[in-house]
Design an enzyme around this catalytic site. Structure first.
Site, PDB file in Angstrom:
ATOM      1  N   SER A 136       0.846  -1.204   0.000  1.00  0.00           N
ATOM      2  CA  SER A 136       0.000   0.000   0.000  1.00  0.00           C
ATOM      3  C   SER A 136       0.872   1.240   0.000  1.00  0.00           C
ATOM      4  CB  SER A 136      -0.898   0.015   1.248  1.00  0.00           C
ATOM      5  OG  SER A 136      -1.602   1.246   1.359  1.00  0.00           O
ATOM      6  N   TYR A 149      -1.557   0.011  10.319  1.00  0.00           N
ATOM      7  CA  TYR A 149      -1.667  -0.577   8.983  1.00  0.00           C
ATOM      8  C   TYR A 149      -0.447  -0.201   8.137  1.00  0.00           C
ATOM      9  CZ  TYR A 149      -3.609  -1.277   4.259  1.00  0.00           C
ATOM     10  OH  TYR A 149      -3.821  -1.667   2.953  1.00  0.00           O
TER      11      TYR A 149
END
Length: 243
Positions: A136, A149
């Site tokens: 990501s 995250y």
């Protein structure tokens, strides 16, 4: 005939990738947590042109089960030439702040499990194969809104960078996929805007990057420029910004 293993196959992006491979006539092995969802996706892929679709159920955090699952995939397909790892969650940062146990569980799902699978796959893949992993843009810099995250994705990105360097002489390509905002069920609660992409758009970019044997793919591509700016903001300035 291409032989494709997709881990996290019930995610929106992974399902879109599987549909594109089915249209190419590839054989697929789908891995996820829900047998019922996998069966439904497999039936759809057969209609779309996939000659062989097999399923395997896996809890990615059960590292001890990884080896048997991969053995089954290799046996079912007669070998694997492309792997996509696409599983993950989007943890609530405030909840993680309040619970060390939750933080570690979410880090394991989004980071450790992917590293463990990549290490096991590196022992099985042969020259000419591709290992593509969805990381990501969040892993490029920690932000207050999702740093648990982001830290897991940063670990994945760093691991894959080294793994890709190690495997390149063996003819195995490792691709790090860095999507930005994607409109999926996981992000249903978020307000959407111009920077958001559809799973189909990201999936098309993934196939292109795999075909071209790229090392890194920001998807859509404009995220490369955005993250270059964000990564180069001095830390003393960055900490005063709300992101």
């Amino acid at each position: 005939m291409q032989k494709i293993l997709i881990i996290g196959a019930t995610s929106a992006i992974a399902e879109s990738v599987a549909r594109l491979y089915a249209a190419r006539g590839a054989a697929l092995y789908l891995v996820g947590r829900s047998a019922a969802k996998l069966d439904a996706i497999a039936a759809d892929l057969r209609v779309r042109g996939a000659p062989h679709v097999h399923n395997g159920v896996l809890d990615v955090n059960d590292v001890a089960a990884h080896g048997a699952l991969l053995d089954n995939a290799w046996a079912a397909l007669g070998g694997v030439d492309t792997v996509l790892i696409a599983h993950g969650t989007l943890p609530d940062q405030a909840a993680c702040d309040a619970s060390v146990d939750l933080s570690l569980r979410e880090f394991a799902t989004n980071g450790t499990s992917t590293i463990a699978l990549s290490a096991a796959l590196a022992q099985r893949l042969q020259s000419g194969a591709s290992l593509a992993v969805i990381s990501s843009v969040a892993g490029d810099r920690g932000r207050a809104s999702n740093y648990l995250y982001g830290s897991a994705k940063a670990a994945v990105t760093a691991y894959l960078s080294g793994l890709g360097q190690r495997l390149r002489p063996a003819g195995i390509n490792v691709l790090v996929i860095k999507p930005g905002f994607v409109d999926t069920p996981m992000t249903a609660a978020f307000k959407k805007g111009a920077l958001w992409a559809t799973p189909d758009r990201v999936a098309a970019g993934i196939l292109t990057a795999i075909d071209k044997r790229k090392a890194v793919a920001y998807l859509p591509g404009f995220w490369w420029a955005i993250m270059m700016i964000i990564k180069n903001i001095p830390e003393f300035v960055f900490r005063r910004i709300s992101l």
